[in-house]
Structure formats: structure tokens, C-alpha cells
Design a protein around this motif. Structure first.
Motif, PDB file in Angstrom:
ATOM      1  N   SER B  14      36.246  66.940  27.018  1.00 17.97           N
ATOM      2  CA  SER B  14      37.560  66.400  27.361  1.00 17.97           C
ATOM      3  C   SER B  14      37.343  65.126  28.145  1.00 17.97           C
ATOM      4  O   SER B  14      36.279  64.898  28.704  1.00 17.97           O
ATOM      5  CB  SER B  14      38.359  67.393  28.184  1.00 17.97           C
ATOM      6  N   LEU B  15      38.326  64.295  28.161  1.00 20.05           N
ATOM      7  CA  LEU B  15      38.193  63.014  28.857  1.00 20.05           C
ATOM      8  C   LEU B  15      38.575  63.228  30.307  1.00 20.05           C
ATOM      9  O   LEU B  15      39.723  63.451  30.614  1.00 20.05           O
ATOM     10  CB  LEU B  15      39.127  61.983  28.230  1.00 20.05           C
ATOM     11  N   VAL B  16      37.606  63.192  31.150  1.00 24.57           N
ATOM     12  CA  VAL B  16      37.877  63.337  32.581  1.00 24.57           C
ATOM     13  C   VAL B  16      37.428  62.059  33.255  1.00 24.57           C
ATOM     14  O   VAL B  16      36.244  61.785  33.340  1.00 24.57           O
ATOM     15  CB  VAL B  16      37.114  64.537  33.172  1.00 24.57           C
ATOM     16  N   LEU B  17      38.362  61.242  33.659  1.00 26.16           N
ATOM     17  CA  LEU B  17      38.006  59.936  34.201  1.00 26.16           C
ATOM     18  C   LEU B  17      38.072  59.931  35.707  1.00 26.16           C
ATOM     19  O   LEU B  17      38.870  60.632  36.306  1.00 26.16           O
ATOM     20  CB  LEU B  17      38.995  58.884  33.679  1.00 26.16           C
ATOM     21  N   GLY B  18      37.262  59.143  36.280  1.00 22.42           N
ATOM     22  CA  GLY B  18      37.379  58.870  37.702  1.00 22.42           C
ATOM     23  C   GLY B  18      36.985  60.041  38.580  1.00 22.42           C
ATOM     24  O   GLY B  18      37.614  60.302  39.587  1.00 22.42           O
ATOM     25  N   VAL B  19      35.934  60.749  38.191  1.00 27.46           N
ATOM     26  CA  VAL B  19      35.523  61.901  39.010  1.00 27.46           C
ATOM     27  C   VAL B  19      34.083  61.697  39.426  1.00 27.46           C
ATOM     28  O   VAL B  19      33.266  61.264  38.643  1.00 27.46           O
ATOM     29  CB  VAL B  19      35.642  63.209  38.195  1.00 27.46           C
ATOM     30  N   ARG B  20      33.785  61.986  40.662  1.00 28.62           N
ATOM     31  CA  ARG B  20      32.401  61.830  41.143  1.00 28.62           C
ATOM     32  C   ARG B  20      31.515  62.891  40.534  1.00 28.62           C
ATOM     33  O   ARG B  20      31.935  64.010  40.301  1.00 28.62           O
ATOM     34  CB  ARG B  20      32.390  61.973  42.660  1.00 28.62           C
ATOM     35  N   ARG B  33      30.802  58.807  34.486  1.00 34.02           N
ATOM     36  CA  ARG B  33      31.594  57.746  35.108  1.00 34.02           C
ATOM     37  C   ARG B  33      32.020  58.209  36.488  1.00 34.02           C
ATOM     38  O   ARG B  33      32.336  59.351  36.686  1.00 34.02           O
ATOM     39  CB  ARG B  33      32.844  57.488  34.292  1.00 34.02           C
ATOM     40  N   TRP B  34      32.061  57.328  37.432  1.00 31.87           N
ATOM     41  CA  TRP B  34      32.479  57.741  38.769  1.00 31.87           C
ATOM     42  C   TRP B  34      33.437  56.699  39.324  1.00 31.87           C
ATOM     43  O   TRP B  34      33.565  55.603  38.823  1.00 31.87           O
ATOM     44  CB  TRP B  34      31.269  57.886  39.688  1.00 31.87           C
ATOM     45  N   SER B  35      34.102  57.048  40.382  1.00 32.25           N
ATOM     46  CA  SER B  35      34.963  56.081  41.056  1.00 32.25           C
ATOM     47  C   SER B  35      34.792  56.261  42.552  1.00 32.25           C
ATOM     48  O   SER B  35      34.272  57.272  43.014  1.00 32.25           O
ATOM     49  CB  SER B  35      36.425  56.305  40.677  1.00 32.25           C
ATOM     50  N   ARG B  36      35.195  55.261  43.300  1.00 34.66           N
ATOM     51  CA  ARG B  36      34.994  55.299  44.740  1.00 34.66           C
ATOM     52  C   ARG B  36      35.866  56.350  45.412  1.00 34.66           C
ATOM     53  O   ARG B  36      35.616  56.743  46.531  1.00 34.66           O
ATOM     54  CB  ARG B  36      35.313  53.926  45.327  1.00 34.66           C
TER      55      ARG B  36
END
Lengths: 351, 169
Positions: B14-20, B33-36
Motif C-alpha cells: 500500500s502507498l504509505v507516504l511520509g512515515v519514518r 521514504r521518510w519525512s521530517r
């Protein structure tokens, strides 16, 4: 021609003793606890405080004072804590002298977890049976449950593992949460409520822990408040006056001249427009570093924080939910070796 | 453009965006992929009317949502979004897509010039038209833009179906 090559043979002994998990006996832990308590009293006497009311924070402060360490890694600094927190929890031997295990679910491997699931499912069946009986009699009580589910959250997997002293998999944990949620949907009595509450931790009460700076009063009796904001390497400090005509001065320059781009001026106007206070405040601010957009963002944050003082608590919460009071943590990502930029890779050549 | 790199190790995808990467939201899936921001941060909602609604008008669900929102940390509002009446999400998105090399100033000026040109043309038509036609001429460039976008949307979508070893559209 043969050349004699000398090669040194180095034999290393594998540290067998250290690779095995250390088992601490109960006596050892008890002795450590006694030593800790005695040491706590000695420390209290050394610091000149009352040994009876010497809390953990006092211990931490005393140790930091007596053993100052310049190490950056906080976990490497000297620490004096209760042995329960230092030594990992270990289970006692789970079988008797004849080799038979005590618990009936020992051979599942995760006996604590499975016995817990067994208990919860037993409770679920009992409540369902009870409700079926009530329904048969027709005495089903109305749904008057308004449990406070917002202020608490379920245990996370690490906490559950710590509680059961067992390793769990993600599927186990999800199954456990599903069972508990199912238990919550049914009405249960006070005993079950308490049982379920054991697996809930309270959440930080409303993350609007804003540090409100006190309002200052200058001459002529007008109130003003100062605060800082930063974004991406731009730092700003804004002073918002309570009564004014909506002028904004940045580093002594008018905002129209300092920010020729519309987008930046919209950012400056955002907090005021959100609270319907466009022409009512005067702002003086200083900003340095960053670029055009970063400076605008920094000033916006500083102004929003300064406005908190002149505004009701509800409106502070609205500002927080609109994202005006959070400092933007995004910074420029570093360039990595082997790539052209932070994310861009070099052109891939097949040969 | 790049799809989030998600390694499915347990049949989940599944597309899970912006998770450490430290927190696994789904079992058996590692995020790359990660985000601050951490995974618990929610997106900000910038809508003055939504917050100004009196408490009596809210439904049960909304009250619950409000209470829940108070316990969740919220991300910072991006620099492109404001509560201004002149802001349009569609126009902002279009401006971003038009932007080349990060030159937002140029893209935005081009956008405003275009909208101004559309408005001028419409006004010329308005002044040159008779009374009945004046009622039908649309002068708001934003509505014209939205209508144009809607006209450009595809009517039918094609899906490849595998039948008899060949993919038919």
C-alpha cells in the motif's frame, strides 16, 4: 622460484561468556536494590538533603553535579537508577525439578501472551453470554456509555513486550488490539473496565503546550509581546503591539519594500487574517539568515506566537490546528556521495 | 513522480507516504521514504468558517473529531497556503506545475498575467455586447479557468483486460 612468505597467524578467542545472555538471579537483584537504597540515603546526606524525600530527579541532579561529564551521548553518562530500570526483566525458571513446566501454555513459546489472549477471550464470551441472557429476558439496558477514549491510547508493541517480558510479532500485537477493541464495543462492568484500562496509556493532554511569553508593557501603557520564530536557517524576532494600524516594519524597512513578492506578504498577513485582526496590530521585527521565503515563514511563526498573548485559548487552539504555531522542521537534505544531489542519481549507463 | 519505495514482505502493498522508518505501520512492510515529521503528525486544516462554527451546531462525530484533534500534533502550514479569500487551491496547483527550476515568482506572475488577460478580453466582449448577451458573458477568470479544466477532463478511461493472452483496452 619460491619465495618464503611469512604469514602471522593470529588466533582470537571468541568471547563465549559475553555472547550468552547474562542471567541475573533474584538474590542478585535484591542485593542491588538494597545497595541502591543505601546509596540513595548516602547521596542525600552528602548533598545535605532529607534522605526520606529524595526523589529520582534529585538523584539525577546530584549525580550530574558530582560527576560532570562532557560526553555528548546522554546514555553514556553516569547514571544512578533503580535496578528495575537498569537490569532487563527476566523470567524465573518456568519448570520445576522434574522438568514439567508450571504454566499449561508453556509449550506455545509465548505463554504470557497466549494466556492473556485466553483470559480476554474468556471475558468476551462471558459478557456475550450475559448479554444474551439479558436480551432473552428483555432487560437490555440502553447504551449510555461515553467512555473517554480520546485521552488515552492503546499500549504500543514495545510497551506490551515489556509488560509480558516476551517477544511478540506484529500480527500478534494487532490481534491483541483487535480483541480489546471488540471487548470495548460490548458493554462491560466495572471489573472489565479496569482490566481494559490497564492496557491504555494516557495521551499528552492536548498538545498545545505552548510556552507563552509574558506580555510586557512599555511607556504610554500599551501592551506588546515579543517572540521568536525560525524556518530553515532564518531567525526572526517579532514584537506585536496591542493597538496599531496594521503597519509591519522589518529590519526598519516597510514590509511592502522588503517583500516585493505577493506570496511572502500573504504569509505575513495569514495569522492576522485568520483571527480577523488585520488592521489592529503594529509589528516590528528583525530577521536574518535564510532566503526570501524562509524569512517570511520565520516572521509568520514569530508573529503567530506573539499573537497568542492577545487572543483567547480557543483561538490559540484554532491557530495550532491551522498549522500556524508549529515550527517547520524541514531543512535542506544533504547531498550523498555516489549521487548527484540529495535524491538525483547519476545518469544510468548500461555499459 | 517517484513512487514511494515500499518493500512488501508479507503480501501487503500500500502507498504509505511520509512515515519514518522507525515505526512500522503495517506488519511486514518497511518504509523507505521518510519525512521530517513523525507519523503522528496530522495535516493542518486552514478554514476560518470551520473553526468559527458555534459548538451547538456540531454533530456528535464532529465533536469527537474536535476533541481528538486536540491531542494530535499538527504539521506546520506550507508557505503556499493562506486563509486569504483570493487563494484558490486549483490555481496554486497549476502554478506549481507550471513552475520550472523552482522559479515560483515567474510562474505566479505568468499566472496572474494570464488571468488578467482573460478578464480584459471578457470585459471587452461585455462592453461590446448587447443587454441580453451581457447576462451570459462570464467575467470571473477563476470560473472560466475551472470550467476549462473540467472541459479538458477525460470522458472515458481505458483499462487493459487480459483475454486470450492479449491485452485489450
Amino acid at each position: 622460484t619460491l619465495r618464503l612468505r611469512h604469514a602471522t597467524v593470529v588466533t582470537t578467542k571468541k568471547n563465549v561468556a559475553a555472547s550468552r545472555r547474562e542471567t541475573y538471579t533474584q538474590d542478585f537483584i535484591k542485593k542491588q536494590i538494597e545497595e541502591f537504597n543505601i546509596g540513595k540515603r548516602h547521596l542525600a546526606n552528602m548533598m545535605g538533603e532529607d534522605p526520606e524525600t529524595f526523589t529520582q530527579e534529585d538523584i539525577d541532579r546530584a549525580i550530574a553535579y558530582l560527576f560532570p561529564s562532557g560526553l555528548f551521548e546522554k546514555r553514556a553518562r553516569p547514571v544512578m537508577k533503580h535496578p528495575e530500570q537498569i537490569f532487563p526483566k527476566q523470567r524465573a525458571i518456568q519448570w520445576g525439578e522434574d522438568g514439567r513446566p508450571f504454566h499449561f501454555l508453556f509449550y506455545t513459546g509465548k505463554q504470557a501472551y497466549y494466556s492473556l489472549m485466553h483470559d480476554i477471550y474468556g471475558k468476551l464470551l462471558k459478557i456475550e453470554k450475559h448479554q444474551n441472557q439479558l436480551q432473552a429476558k428483555g432487560l437490555l439496558p440502553e447504551k449510555t456509555e461515553t467512555r473517554d477514549l480520546i485521552g488515552s491510547r492503546w499500549l504500543i508493541k514495545e510497551e506490551l513486550e515489556e509488560m509480558l517480558v516476551e517477544k511478540l510479532s506484529d500480527q500478534d500485537y494487532m490481534q491483541f488490539i483487535r480483541l480489546l477493541e471488540k471487548l470495548l464495543t460490548l458493554q462491560c462492568g466495572a471489573g472489565e473496565e479496569e482490566f481494559v484500562q490497564r492496557f491504555r496509556r494516557s495521551v499528552a493532554i492536548q498538545s498545545k503546550k505552548q510556552l507563552l511569553e509574558p506580555v510586557q508593557y512599555d511607556e504610554q501603557g500599551m501592551a506588546f509581546s515579543t517572540s521568536e520564530g525560525k524556518r530553515k536557517s532564518a531567525k526572526a524576532a517579532a514584537t506585536v503591539h496591542e493597538r496599531g494600524s496594521g503597519r509591519i516594519k522589518i529590519n526598519g524597512i516597510d514590509y511592502l519594500l522588503y517583500f516585493p513578492v505577493t506570496q511572502d506578504r500573504e504569509q505575513l498577513m495569514f495569522p492576522f487574517h485568520f483571527l480577523d485582526r488585520l488592521g489592529k496590530h503594529d509589528v516590528t521585527c528583525t530577521v536574518s539568515g535564510g532566503g526570501r521565503s524562509a524569512q517570511a515563514g520565520a516572521i509568520r511563526l514569530a508573529m503567530a506566537r506573539a499573537l497568542c498573548n492577545f487572543v483567547t485559548e480557543d483561538e490559540v487552539e484554532w491557530m495550532r490546528q491551522a498549522g500556524l504555531l508549529t515550527a517547520d522542521p524541514r531543512v535542506r537534505e544533504r547531498k550523498k556521495p555516489g549521487q548527484e544531489g540529495a535524491r538525483r542519481k547519476f545518469t544510468w549507463k548500461k555499459r | 513522480m517517484a513512487a514511494p519505495a515500499v518493500r512488501a514482505a508479507g503480501g501487503w502493498s500500500s502507498l504509505v507516504l511520509g512515515v519514518r522508518p522507525a515505526v512500522l505501520r503495517l506488519p511486514g512492510v518497511t518504509q523507505v521514504r521518510w519525512s521530517r515529521y513523525g507519523p503522528e503528525y496530522r495535516d493542518p486544516k486552514i478554514d476560518k468558517e470551520h473553526y468559527r462554527k458555534p459548538v451547538a451546531e456540531l454533530t456528535e462525530e464532529e465533536k469527537y473529531d474536535r476533541e481528538l484533534k486536540k491531542t494530535q500534533p499538527i504539521k506546520a502550514a506550507p508557505a503556499t497556503k493562506t486563509s486569504s479569500v483570493f487563494e484558490d487551491p486549483v490555481i496554486s496547483k497549476f502554478t506549481n506545475m507550471m513552475m520550472k527550476g523552482g522559479n515560483k515568482v515567474l510562474a505566479r506572475s505568468l499566472m496572474t498575467q494570464t488571468l488578467e488577460a482573460v478578464k480584459r478580453k471578457q470585459f471587452e466582449k461585455y462592453h461590446a455586447a448587447s443587454a441580453e448577451e451581457q447576462a451570459t458573458i462570464e467575467r470571473n477568470p477563476y470560473t472560466i479557468f475551472h470550467q476549462a479544466l473540467k472541459n479538458c477532463e477525460p470522458v472515458i478511461g481505458l483499462v487493459p483486460i487480459l483475454k486470450g493472452g492479449h491485452f485489450y483496452q
